[in-house]
Design an enzyme around this catalytic site. Structure first.
Site, PDB file in Angstrom:
ATOM      1  N   HIS A  76      41.461  32.470  20.963  1.00 32.03           N
ATOM      2  CA  HIS A  76      41.938  32.687  22.254  1.00 32.03           C
ATOM      3  C   HIS A  76      43.488  32.280  22.159  1.00 32.03           C
ATOM      4  CE1 HIS A  76      38.578  34.501  24.504  1.00 32.03           C
ATOM      5  NE2 HIS A  76      37.826  33.240  24.019  1.00 32.03           N
ATOM      6  N   ASN A 111      30.285  27.967  17.794  1.00 34.83           N
ATOM      7  CA  ASN A 111      31.176  28.657  18.348  1.00 34.83           C
ATOM      8  C   ASN A 111      32.222  28.050  18.996  1.00 34.83           C
ATOM      9  OD1 ASN A 111      32.597  31.406  18.688  1.00 34.83           O
ATOM     10  ND2 ASN A 111      31.939  31.193  20.683  1.00 34.83           N
ATOM     11  N   GLU A 166      31.456  25.644  22.249  1.00 33.86           N
ATOM     12  CA  GLU A 166      32.428  24.537  22.899  1.00 33.86           C
ATOM     13  C   GLU A 166      32.035  23.300  23.309  1.00 33.86           C
ATOM     14  OE1 GLU A 166      34.128  26.596  26.213  1.00 33.86           O
ATOM     15  OE2 GLU A 166      34.494  28.644  24.908  1.00 33.86           O
ATOM     16  N   GLU A 201      36.416  35.655  19.381  1.00 33.55           N
ATOM     17  CA  GLU A 201      36.704  35.903  20.590  1.00 33.55           C
ATOM     18  C   GLU A 201      38.526  36.235  20.822  1.00 33.55           C
ATOM     19  OE1 GLU A 201      35.565  33.396  23.645  1.00 33.55           O
ATOM     20  OE2 GLU A 201      33.611  33.040  22.614  1.00 33.55           O
ATOM     21  N   ASP A 208      42.077  37.497  21.283  1.00 30.12           N
ATOM     22  CA  ASP A 208      42.968  38.177  22.072  1.00 30.12           C
ATOM     23  C   ASP A 208      44.333  37.199  22.042  1.00 30.12           C
ATOM     24  OD1 ASP A 208      40.806  36.933  24.922  1.00 30.12           O
ATOM     25  OD2 ASP A 208      42.307  35.744  23.944  1.00 30.12           O
TER      26      ASP A 208
HETATM   27  O1  G3I Z   1      30.257  41.824  37.008  1.00 32.20           O
HETATM   28  C1  G3I Z   1      29.696  40.856  38.058  1.00 32.20           C
HETATM   29  C2  G3I Z   1      29.745  41.432  39.303  1.00 32.20           C
HETATM   30  O2  G3I Z   1      29.150  42.584  39.552  1.00 32.20           O
HETATM   31  C3  G3I Z   1      29.482  40.400  40.406  1.00 32.20           C
HETATM   32  O3  G3I Z   1      29.903  40.634  41.643  1.00 32.20           O
HETATM   33  C4  G3I Z   1      30.418  39.012  40.150  1.00 32.20           C
HETATM   34  C5  G3I Z   1      30.292  38.130  41.171  1.00 32.20           C
HETATM   35  O4  G3I Z   1      29.082  37.480  40.943  1.00 32.20           O
HETATM   36  O5  G3I Z   1      30.083  38.465  38.806  1.00 32.20           O
HETATM   37  C6  G3I Z   1      30.628  39.704  38.050  1.00 32.20           C
HETATM   38  O6  G3I Z   1      30.412  39.143  36.816  1.00 32.20           O
HETATM   39  C7  G3I Z   1      31.352  38.031  36.087  1.00 32.20           C
HETATM   40  C8  G3I Z   1      31.766  38.467  34.826  1.00 32.20           C
HETATM   41  O7  G3I Z   1      32.615  37.452  34.265  1.00 32.20           O
HETATM   42  C9  G3I Z   1      32.434  39.826  34.936  1.00 32.20           C
HETATM   43  O8  G3I Z   1      33.143  40.098  33.528  1.00 32.20           O
HETATM   44  C10 G3I Z   1      30.631  36.703  36.063  1.00 32.20           C
HETATM   45  O9  G3I Z   1      30.255  36.294  37.450  1.00 32.20           O
HETATM   46  C11 G3I Z   1      31.362  35.724  35.470  1.00 32.20           C
HETATM   47  O10 G3I Z   1      30.727  34.422  35.232  1.00 32.20           O
HETATM   48  C12 G3I Z   1      31.893  36.295  33.927  1.00 32.20           C
HETATM   49  O11 G3I Z   1      32.780  35.270  33.495  1.00 32.20           O
HETATM   50  C13 G3I Z   1      32.796  35.414  31.868  1.00 32.20           C
HETATM   51  C14 G3I Z   1      32.780  33.892  31.559  1.00 32.20           C
HETATM   52  O12 G3I Z   1      32.829  33.678  30.145  1.00 32.20           O
HETATM   53  C15 G3I Z   1      31.478  33.168  31.926  1.00 32.20           C
HETATM   54  O13 G3I Z   1      30.589  33.576  31.630  1.00 32.20           O
HETATM   55  C16 G3I Z   1      33.976  35.911  31.329  1.00 32.20           C
HETATM   56  O14 G3I Z   1      33.636  37.463  31.771  1.00 32.20           O
HETATM   57  C17 G3I Z   1      34.101  35.770  29.827  1.00 32.20           C
HETATM   58  O15 G3I Z   1      35.102  36.428  29.315  1.00 32.20           O
HETATM   59  C18 G3I Z   1      34.048  34.508  29.631  1.00 32.20           C
HETATM   60  O16 G3I Z   1      34.111  34.370  28.272  1.00 32.20           O
HETATM   61  C19 G3I Z   1      34.048  32.942  27.758  1.00 32.20           C
HETATM   62  C20 G3I Z   1      33.239  32.937  26.337  1.00 32.20           C
HETATM   63  O17 G3I Z   1      31.876  33.091  26.833  1.00 32.20           O
HETATM   64  C21 G3I Z   1      33.475  31.450  25.676  1.00 32.20           C
HETATM   65  N1  G3I Z   1      34.632  31.410  25.183  1.00 32.20           N
HETATM   66  C22 G3I Z   1      35.615  31.683  26.159  1.00 32.20           C
HETATM   67  C23 G3I Z   1      35.471  32.913  26.920  1.00 32.20           C
HETATM   68  C24 G3I Z   1      36.473  33.151  28.047  1.00 32.20           C
HETATM   69  O18 G3I Z   1      36.455  32.107  29.207  1.00 32.20           O
END
Ligand code: G3I
Length: 391
Positions: free
Chosen positions: A273, A237, A185, A301, A303
């Site tokens: 997305h 990506n 991105e 990705e 959805d």
């Molecule tokens: O699972 C932990 C939990 O144990 C903890 O208590 C909590 C607080 O820190 O965090 C939880 O993990 C979070 C995770 O999502 C849960 O699935 C992370 O903090 C959080 O940063 C993470 O966010 C992800 C985000 O990217 C940032 O990495 C999203 O799941 C994920 O779907 C999203 O994916 C992005 C792609 O990488 C790039 N394209 C867009 C896409 C959607 O935003």
């Protein structure tokens, strides 16, 4: 039963209840006849086992139907602690992408203090179950630890931080990860320029990498990754290709430029997305133009949100379910039609179960964007995707 009867005949005289029946013949002839009967029996049994009428019905799966890898974003918690999650993944998919556990904030939470344990669990599971592993991602303007966001170094110090992060993780996973989203991105939505300063101060849309390393940081990210793991396929990506316009134009100019300079780029991730109102012509046009670069094309990705308007009272009606299903089918068909077989890196959904989607918590809304419902049951979306994968 049959086999026992013949063996008894071959090993001793066969007797009815009332009297023994001896079959007078030279022993060698008797042995040949027995062996011939046994052989016929074994062949007959073999044929019976393999005849369609006695085999279990074959249930179609995404990975068995698709002429390319079918993937999903996954989490270590899902694959190790949720047996429904694990079951669907192993049945339907043959490729995995780490949802968040191989990103900068997880793998280097403190400078030089690397944490690969979550990623190791994921990569180990992929190896154990023979799924392709797609790494995500080395360099992004988001998911950065505070020490990076607050780093006060000169340009050489930033370059060292940048190169060390990429090469440490690429080296750690060398030979275990088939491919990487090297840069994620990097292009702005509004004007197609490389992300640099925030669009609105503090909105998080800027890129510290562009700010501290200049626009060619992207090329160097690919070079550093390739040096560390020459065997890995390397992807740029991004999202929004289906919008067309400046974002797609810039992305194609970027990847074509890298390729023409001999930078080791293998492919493009088209995140997809999207939502229920997407312009399908934009999807087709984007797939054609991305394929024309000659690079691999990964729908990385996918959805399909059904509530882009954030309606708090939305109901996931049959009509909505069928519209979503038709769109999943269209995407699979368009990918097969417009991307040459040799360039299809596969279709990856961003998780596969509605309960694990990033969309509801991120947008704080009800939504059902994926092929499986919250109970891991196949939705019409699943069957639409399956149909679109079928010749
Ligand atoms: O699972 C932990 C939990 O144990 C903890 O208590 C909590 C607080 O820190 O965090 C939880 O993990 C979070 C995770 O999502 C849960 O699935 C992370 O903090 C959080 O940063 C993470 O966010 C992800 C985000 O990217 C940032 O990495 C999203 O799941 C994920 O779907 C999203 O994916 C992005 C792609 O990488 C790039 N394209 C867009 C896409 C959607 O935003």
């Amino acid at each position: 039963m049959q086999r026992r009867k013949i063996l008894r005949l071959c090993t001793k005289s066969y007797t009815f209840k009332h009297k023994p029946i001896f079959i007078p013949m030279p022993a060698c002839l008797k042995s040949y006849i027995c062996l011939a009967l046994l052989a016929c029996l074994l062949i007959a049994e073999g044929c019976k086992k393999n005849s369609p009428s006695t085999t279990q019905p074959v249930v179609a799966t995404l990975k068995a139907t698709a002429p390319f890898p079918m993937g999903s974003a996954i989490t270590s918690n899902g694959i190790l602690s949720n047996y429904f999650y694990q079951g669907v993944l192993l049945t339907e998919y043959n490729s995995m992408t780490a949802d968040y556990e191989m990103k900068f904030d997880i793998t280097e939470p403190k400078r030089g203090a690397f944490n690969y344990a979550p990623g190791d669990a994921i990569v180990g599971f992929a190896a154990q179950h023979h799924l392709r592993m797609h790494g995500h991602n080395f360099i992004w303007h988001q998911a950065l630890p505070d020490w990076v966001l607050n780093f006060q170094g000169d340009t050489p110090a930033w370059e060292t931080l940048f190169k060390t992060h990429i090469q440490s993780e690429a080296t750690h996973y060398k030979g275990q990860v088939a491919s990487w989203d090297v840069v994620n991105e990097a292009i702005r939505d509004d004007n197609g320029q490389l992300r640099n300063q925030d669009v609105s101060p503090g909105d998080g849309t800027g890129s510290i990498w562009r700010q501290h390393l200049g626009p060619d940081y992207i090329a160097r990210a690919f070079q550093y990754a390739h040096e560390a793991d020459p065997g890995a396929l390397l992807f740029y990506n991004d999202y929004g290709q289906e919008w067309g316009g400046v974002k797609l134009d810039s992305m194609i100019a970027l990847v074509t430029g890298l390729k023409n300079r001999g930078i080791p780029i293998s492919g493009i991730g088209m995140q997809m997305h999207i939502d229920i109102n997407v312009d399908t012509a934009g999807i087709t046009s984007a797939l054609k133009r991305l394929a024309a670069t000659g690079l691999l094309v990964h729908i990385s990705e996918l959805d399909i949100s059904v509530n882009p308007g954030n309606d708090p009272n939305i109901v996931f009606t049959s009509a909505l379910q069928l519209k979503q299903s038709a769109l999943y089918q269209f995407i699979a068909e368009s990918y097969r039609k417009n991307v040459p077989a040799a360039q299809r890196y596969g279709i990856t959904t961003w998780e596969f179960c509605d309960a694990d989607s990033w969309i509801p918590p991120f947008f704080n809304r009800k939504d059902w964007p994926l092929p499986f419902d919250a109970t891991y049951k196949k939705k019409p979306a699943y069957f639409g995707l399956l149909k679109g994968l079928t010749n």
